[in-house]
Design a protein around this motif. Sequence first.
Motif, PDB file in Angstrom:
ATOM      1  N   ILE A 121       0.845  -1.201   0.000  1.00  0.00           N
ATOM      2  CA  ILE A 121       0.000   0.000   0.000  1.00  0.00           C
ATOM      3  C   ILE A 121       0.880   1.250   0.000  1.00  0.00           C
ATOM      4  CG2 ILE A 121      -1.609   1.364   1.388  1.00  0.00           C
ATOM      5  CD1 ILE A 121      -2.742  -1.334   2.428  1.00  0.00           C
ATOM      6  N   CYS A 131      -2.439  11.559  -3.122  1.00  0.00           N
ATOM      7  CA  CYS A 131      -2.908  11.028  -1.832  1.00  0.00           C
ATOM      8  C   CYS A 131      -2.690  12.025  -0.696  1.00  0.00           C
ATOM      9  CB  CYS A 131      -2.216   9.707  -1.507  1.00  0.00           C
ATOM     10  SG  CYS A 131      -2.718   8.340  -2.579  1.00  0.00           S
ATOM     11  N   ILE A 139      -4.717  10.450   2.200  1.00  0.00           N
ATOM     12  CA  ILE A 139      -4.785   8.986   2.228  1.00  0.00           C
ATOM     13  C   ILE A 139      -3.389   8.482   2.574  1.00  0.00           C
ATOM     14  CG2 ILE A 139      -5.242   6.883   0.909  1.00  0.00           C
ATOM     15  CD1 ILE A 139      -7.062   8.518  -0.919  1.00  0.00           C
ATOM     16  N   ILE A 435     -12.590   5.539  -1.600  1.00  0.00           N
ATOM     17  CA  ILE A 435     -12.695   4.074  -1.631  1.00  0.00           C
ATOM     18  C   ILE A 435     -12.554   3.573  -3.060  1.00  0.00           C
ATOM     19  CG2 ILE A 435     -14.235   2.103  -1.217  1.00  0.00           C
ATOM     20  CD1 ILE A 435     -15.478   3.771   1.082  1.00  0.00           C
ATOM     21  N   MET A 438      -8.910   3.703  -4.005  1.00  0.00           N
ATOM     22  CA  MET A 438      -8.117   2.629  -3.393  1.00  0.00           C
ATOM     23  C   MET A 438      -8.392   1.289  -4.067  1.00  0.00           C
ATOM     24  SD  MET A 438      -8.068   3.571   0.701  1.00  0.00           S
ATOM     25  CE  MET A 438      -9.818   3.879   0.915  1.00  0.00           C
ATOM     26  N   GLY A 442      -5.528  -0.262  -6.303  1.00  0.00           N
ATOM     27  CA  GLY A 442      -5.099  -1.525  -5.702  1.00  0.00           C
ATOM     28  C   GLY A 442      -5.231  -2.686  -6.665  1.00  0.00           C
ATOM     29  N   ILE A 452     -10.039  -4.541   0.484  1.00  0.00           N
ATOM     30  CA  ILE A 452      -9.252  -3.595   1.274  1.00  0.00           C
ATOM     31  C   ILE A 452      -9.943  -3.348   2.611  1.00  0.00           C
ATOM     32  CG2 ILE A 452      -8.304  -2.440  -0.776  1.00  0.00           C
ATOM     33  CD1 ILE A 452     -10.314  -0.138  -0.208  1.00  0.00           C
ATOM     34  N   PHE A 454     -10.059  -0.095   5.639  1.00  0.00           N
ATOM     35  CA  PHE A 454      -9.721   1.316   5.811  1.00  0.00           C
ATOM     36  C   PHE A 454     -10.440   1.870   7.042  1.00  0.00           C
ATOM     37  CE2 PHE A 454     -13.270   0.792   2.880  1.00  0.00           C
ATOM     38  CZ  PHE A 454     -14.244   1.583   3.448  1.00  0.00           C
ATOM     39  N   TYR A 469      -7.147   6.327   6.403  1.00  0.00           N
ATOM     40  CA  TYR A 469      -5.996   5.439   6.564  1.00  0.00           C
ATOM     41  C   TYR A 469      -6.312   4.112   5.880  1.00  0.00           C
ATOM     42  CZ  TYR A 469      -4.449   8.902   9.933  1.00  0.00           C
ATOM     43  OH  TYR A 469      -4.052  10.079  10.519  1.00  0.00           O
ATOM     44  N   TRP A 470      -5.448   3.754   4.939  1.00  0.00           N
ATOM     45  CA  TRP A 470      -5.599   2.509   4.178  1.00  0.00           C
ATOM     46  C   TRP A 470      -4.894   1.422   4.978  1.00  0.00           C
ATOM     47  CZ3 TRP A 470      -4.296   2.463  -1.795  1.00  0.00           C
ATOM     48  CH2 TRP A 470      -4.721   1.252  -2.357  1.00  0.00           C
ATOM     49  N   ILE A 473      -4.641  -4.559   2.194  1.00  0.00           N
ATOM     50  CA  ILE A 473      -5.048  -4.971   0.847  1.00  0.00           C
ATOM     51  C   ILE A 473      -4.675  -6.442   0.693  1.00  0.00           C
ATOM     52  CG2 ILE A 473      -2.847  -4.279  -0.218  1.00  0.00           C
ATOM     53  CD1 ILE A 473      -4.454  -3.535  -2.743  1.00  0.00           C
TER      54      ILE A 473
END
Length: 661
Positions: A121, A131, A139, A435, A438, A442, A452, A454, A469-470, A473
Motif C-alpha cells: 500500500i 494522496c 490517504i 474508496i 483505493m 489496488g 481492502i 480502511f 488510513y488505508w 489490501i
Amino acid sequence: LDPSTGREIMKVSSVNELQKRMFDIPSESLLYHARRNDISRWLYSRAMFPIADVIRQHRFNTLAEAPAAKRLFFDLIVKYRKMKNRGVVAEFRKDRFDYYSNFARIGQGSLGGKGRGLAFIDSIIKKHPECDNFQGVSISIPRTVVLCTDIFDEFMADNDLYPLALSAAPDEEILEAFLKGKLPQRVRDDLMALTDVVDRPLAVRSSSLLEDSHYQPFAGVYSTYMIPHVDQREQMHRLLTDAIKGVYASVFFAESKAYMSATSNVIDQEKMAVIIQEVVGKEYDGYYFPSFSGVGRSLNYYPLGDELPEEGVAEVAVGLGKYIVDGGRALRFSPRHPSKVLQTSTLDLALRDTQRELLCMNLRNTEGEFKVDDGSNLNRMSIQDFKHTDALRYLVSTFDINDGMLRDSAEGPGRKVVTFANVLRDDVFPMAEAINFMLTTGQQAMQRPVEIEFAGNVDATSGLKGRIYWLQIRPIIDRKEDVDEALLALPKEQLILRSNTALGHGTTDNVTHILYVRPESFSSLRNPEVAREIAALNKSMVDSDTGYILIGPGRWGSSDSALGIPVRWADIANARLIVETALHNYRIEPSQGTHFFQNLTSFGVGYFTVNPFGSDDFFDVEYLDGLPAVYETDTLRMVELPSPITIGIDGKKGIGVVVKP
C-alpha cells in the motif's frame, strides 16, 4: 553561529536533528546563514537536492520573516522525510524514530502477510502524490512498526515454549505461559523507545507467513489486541510487550490449530510477525474510535439496479472495524453510486436496517489483563450514547417522530440514524471517491480483484476535511470463486433452473431439498397463510441443519401480500438459494431480494429472478412434480433429491443455474 560574535551557538549533524532544533535557532543566526546559502549548501553536501533547491530559492531578508521561514524549513524537512520513507520499510533506529517516522521494522526476518500488504500500500501511495490531498483529504497508512518473524523464532526458543504450545493444553494455559516469557532485551529497548514517541492507542496485530496468502483465506484467524495510550511509560511498555506475546500465543490456540488442520498446514512451520500500529480515531468521553471504518471489494456479486459487478462494493460503519468483521450491521453501497443506498432508500428500511451500536475502546480500562478474548477491552455502545458529542456529525440523520421524517443532520432532538447521508450524498467528505480510488489503484497494482480495509476521521476543523488510513489490501480469496463455464452452458434438459438475473457467486453442491410453491394452485390471497406454513417448515430445517432451495412467485419478503409471500428472514433462514418466479397471470416487478438484502450478502445466499416469458430463463416445474414429495399440501411441495444438486452462480455475468443430479 552568532553573527555578531562568531561564537558557535549549536551544532547539528543530521537533517533529523535540524528538524528537531529548528525552532531553537535564534532568528538572527538563521537570517545570517540563509543569506549566505549555508543551509542549502549543507543540504546539497548530503545529496538532499530537492529540499536544498527550494530553500536556496527562498528569499529570507528580514528578522520579521524568521518565524515563517522556520515553519517553512521545518515543513519542508518533514515532507522530504515522509517522501523518502514512503514505500520503504526502514530498519527501526531508536535515535531516529520520531513522530514523523512512518514505517519501520525490528528484526531481519519476513514482514508476514499483513506487513507485506502494508508495504505494498505504501508503495502505491508513493506513486500517487495526490494522496496527500485527495479532494481535501489525505490517504496514508498509520504509523507502523513490524516485529519480523525472526523475533518470534527467538522468543519461542529462548523461553522453550514449543512443547506446551504444540500440546493440547487449554488456550488460557498457553496464554499464561507466553505472558511469562521474555522478549529479547534489544527488542524491549526498541519498544521502550517506541512508547516514548506514540501518543495514541496501539493495535497489535498478527502478520503471519500464511495470512493474506494469495491462495488461502487466513485473515482473522489470529488475535489483534488493542491497548490504550497511558502516560506512565513502564506501564505502556508492559501493555505493549504483553500484547505482542498474546498475539504470539494465538498461533497455538485451539481454533488456530483446527484451522491449520482444515487447510492442510503444519502449525510448527507457521512464523509470526507482529504489526504495531496506531489506532485510527479520537477520544470521546473516555472512549476511542474512528469516525468510520470499513471494507471494500473490487467485485460486487450483489449489484442492484444499474450497478455493475466490476464497480465494486463497500461496507462502512461508525467506530472500530471489528464491528463489521463480527457481523455488525454496516451500511452497504457501491462507491460509484454513493447516493443509491438501499438501506436508506425508505424510512422503514433506515430505521430497521442501519447500525444501532458501535465498537469502541474503553480508555479507562488501563490494567491490561490479557485474555484469550482479544476484544475484552472493547465496548459495544449505543449510537445514541454519543449524540451529545461531536463524534457523529455528518454521519447520522435525525428521526423526527413528530412529523415522521428523517432529517440529514445530527442536530436537534430525536433518534440518531447512521445514514452517512452528508458524506455520500452531500459530498462533505469524499469517502466514496477515496474508496473507489483505493480499489481501482489496488486492483491495477495487484493485477487481480482485491479487498481492502480502511478507517478514517472526518474533521472539518483542520486544514483538510479529514484523513483516511488505508489499513490492508489482499487479493480476493474465495474457495468457491471459480465457476465452471461448462456448468453455466448446460442445455435446459439438464437443468432445473436457469436465471439471467442472479445475485451471488460460486458453486454450492451440498443441497438435496427443494421447497416450492405449487404454481397450479397459487393464489395471492393465500400468501399470508403460505408464509406461516413456510416458517414452520423452515424451523424443522433449522433444527436438522438442512439447507434447501426456496422457489415461489412474486417478491419474497414483501410487506404487501398482493406482491408476494410476506416471509421474514427468520422464516426462510436455512434457504441456500431463493428464487422468485413469474406466472402467466402473476408477473410482478422483481425485487432482487431487497427486503432482506443485508442477510443475503452477509450469509452468501444466492437469489434468482426467473422470468421464462420472453427470455431464456427456465424453471422445470414438471421435473419437480414428478419426484416423490417429503412434504405436500395444496399450496406447497418439498422434494428430496437422490443426491446433492449443484448450484452455480457467476456473479460477474449475473447467470445462475441449478443442475439436475
